[in-house]
Design a protein around this motif. Sequence first.
Motif, mmCIF file in Angstrom:
data_model
loop_
_atom_site.group_PDB
_atom_site.id
_atom_site.type_symbol
_atom_site.label_atom_id
_atom_site.label_comp_id
_atom_site.label_asym_id
_atom_site.label_seq_id
_atom_site.Cartn_x
_atom_site.Cartn_y
_atom_site.Cartn_z
ATOM 1 N N THR A 112 0.862 -1.179 0.000
ATOM 2 C CA THR A 112 0.000 0.000 0.000
ATOM 3 C C THR A 112 0.901 1.232 0.000
ATOM 4 O O THR A 112 2.126 1.117 -0.015
ATOM 5 N N ALA A 113 0.283 2.414 0.065
ATOM 6 C CA ALA A 113 1.070 3.643 0.134
ATOM 7 C C ALA A 113 1.861 3.732 1.436
ATOM 8 O O ALA A 113 2.836 4.495 1.534
ATOM 9 N N GLU A 114 1.467 2.923 2.432
ATOM 10 C CA GLU A 114 2.109 2.969 3.748
ATOM 11 C C GLU A 114 2.995 1.758 4.045
ATOM 12 O O GLU A 114 3.790 1.799 4.977
ATOM 13 N N VAL A 203 -9.025 -2.145 8.769
ATOM 14 C CA VAL A 203 -7.911 -3.015 9.161
ATOM 15 C C VAL A 203 -6.726 -2.144 9.558
ATOM 16 O O VAL A 203 -6.489 -1.086 8.958
ATOM 17 N N ALA A 204 -5.968 -2.590 10.565
ATOM 18 C CA ALA A 204 -4.781 -1.842 10.988
ATOM 19 C C ALA A 204 -3.653 -2.793 11.337
ATOM 20 O O ALA A 204 -3.884 -3.859 11.910
ATOM 21 N N PHE A 245 -6.786 1.213 7.489
ATOM 22 C CA PHE A 245 -7.211 1.023 6.101
ATOM 23 C C PHE A 245 -8.668 0.590 6.057
ATOM 24 O O PHE A 245 -9.101 -0.221 6.867
ATOM 25 N N LEU A 246 -9.394 1.131 5.093
ATOM 26 C CA LEU A 246 -10.714 0.591 4.797
ATOM 27 C C LEU A 246 -10.526 -0.592 3.861
ATOM 28 O O LEU A 246 -9.707 -0.531 2.940
ATOM 29 N N TYR A 247 -11.270 -1.663 4.109
ATOM 30 C CA TYR A 247 -11.202 -2.836 3.239
ATOM 31 C C TYR A 247 -12.505 -2.921 2.462
ATOM 32 O O TYR A 247 -13.573 -3.171 3.032
ATOM 33 N N GLU A 248 -12.415 -2.676 1.155
ATOM 34 C CA GLU A 248 -13.592 -2.708 0.287
ATOM 35 C C GLU A 248 -13.232 -3.347 -1.045
ATOM 36 O O GLU A 248 -12.222 -2.982 -1.661
ATOM 37 N N ASN A 249 -14.049 -4.300 -1.466
ATOM 38 C CA ASN A 249 -13.848 -4.965 -2.759
ATOM 39 C C ASN A 249 -12.429 -5.521 -2.918
ATOM 40 O O ASN A 249 -11.815 -5.427 -3.979
ATOM 41 N N GLY A 250 -11.915 -6.087 -1.850
ATOM 42 C CA GLY A 250 -10.587 -6.694 -1.894
ATOM 43 C C GLY A 250 -9.439 -5.713 -1.900
ATOM 44 O O GLY A 250 -8.288 -6.105 -2.102
ATOM 45 N N LEU A 252 -7.289 -2.361 -0.024
ATOM 46 C CA LEU A 252 -6.987 -1.636 1.213
ATOM 47 C C LEU A 252 -6.719 -0.179 0.873
ATOM 48 O O LEU A 252 -5.816 0.119 0.082
ATOM 49 N N GLU A 253 -7.490 0.713 1.472
ATOM 50 C CA GLU A 253 -7.320 2.134 1.204
ATOM 51 C C GLU A 253 -7.072 2.883 2.509
ATOM 52 O O GLU A 253 -7.897 2.817 3.427
#
Length: 264
Positions: A112-114, A203-204, A245-250, A252-253
């Motif tokens: 991810t970006a992080e 998720v964290a 992170f939000l978990y949506e449609n597989g 992580l944002e």
Amino acid sequence: MDSKRMKSELEKRLSNSNRTFTYDRKKDELRIENKQSGKGITIALPGIIAKWEEKKDQAIDEVVYYVEQGLQAMENDLTMTGEEKRIFPVIRSTSFPIKTNEDIPFVFDEHTAETRIYYALDMEKTYRLIDQKILEKEGWDLERIREIAMFNVRSLPTSMKEDQVAGNTFYFLNRNDGYDASRILNESFLKKMESQLTGKMAVAVPHQDVLIIADIQNDTGYDVLAQMTMSFFASGRVPITALSFLYENGELEPIFILGKNRKK
């Protein structure tokens, strides 16, 4: 406890005729090296001092253990062939070094970006990150490492503890096997959790030894998650990210939470 006293205590506890200590005053870092090989570990003193304020000597014990095991692992010849079951992915922050101190690139994937995904060979009490030199010696490629590691992480247990705050449910995975945060890469596990939740799934992975999954039902849930993640991030031996992170449609944002206002 100040840096001078912490440096002195660590040098006393880690003293060995085969080791050298180098202190970088500007960065406030202490490096411990093997005299023969030049391999070593660099530790940031401010973080250890902060943990000492909370845990006292336990914080020093943990660092000494980590350094001793790490130095020992560095001196062992690494062989992956025949040891495939001991290869796992590990999550690190994007600020984590991409090369060894000997300037050899680590084997990793962007996540991810992080976060990034590094790969490691488990050595029971510690593990060693896999680098390009090891890969070339074994005649392997990244795809092979990736497939084996992802298969192995799916075999790890995923039992979680549960807590409820203001109508929101928080699940904690904390088995202290070195791969708690790595469970975030178990896609079937995440999808199973998503199917069981009734609110927004967050998720964290604040540090290596914990994975948090939240069933967010209201704005208070975001605030609680942000505070919780920051607390874990500050106390972890291997911090990763204080963001959730939000978990949506597989996917992580990352989500940024400010007080009672939240924004992606």
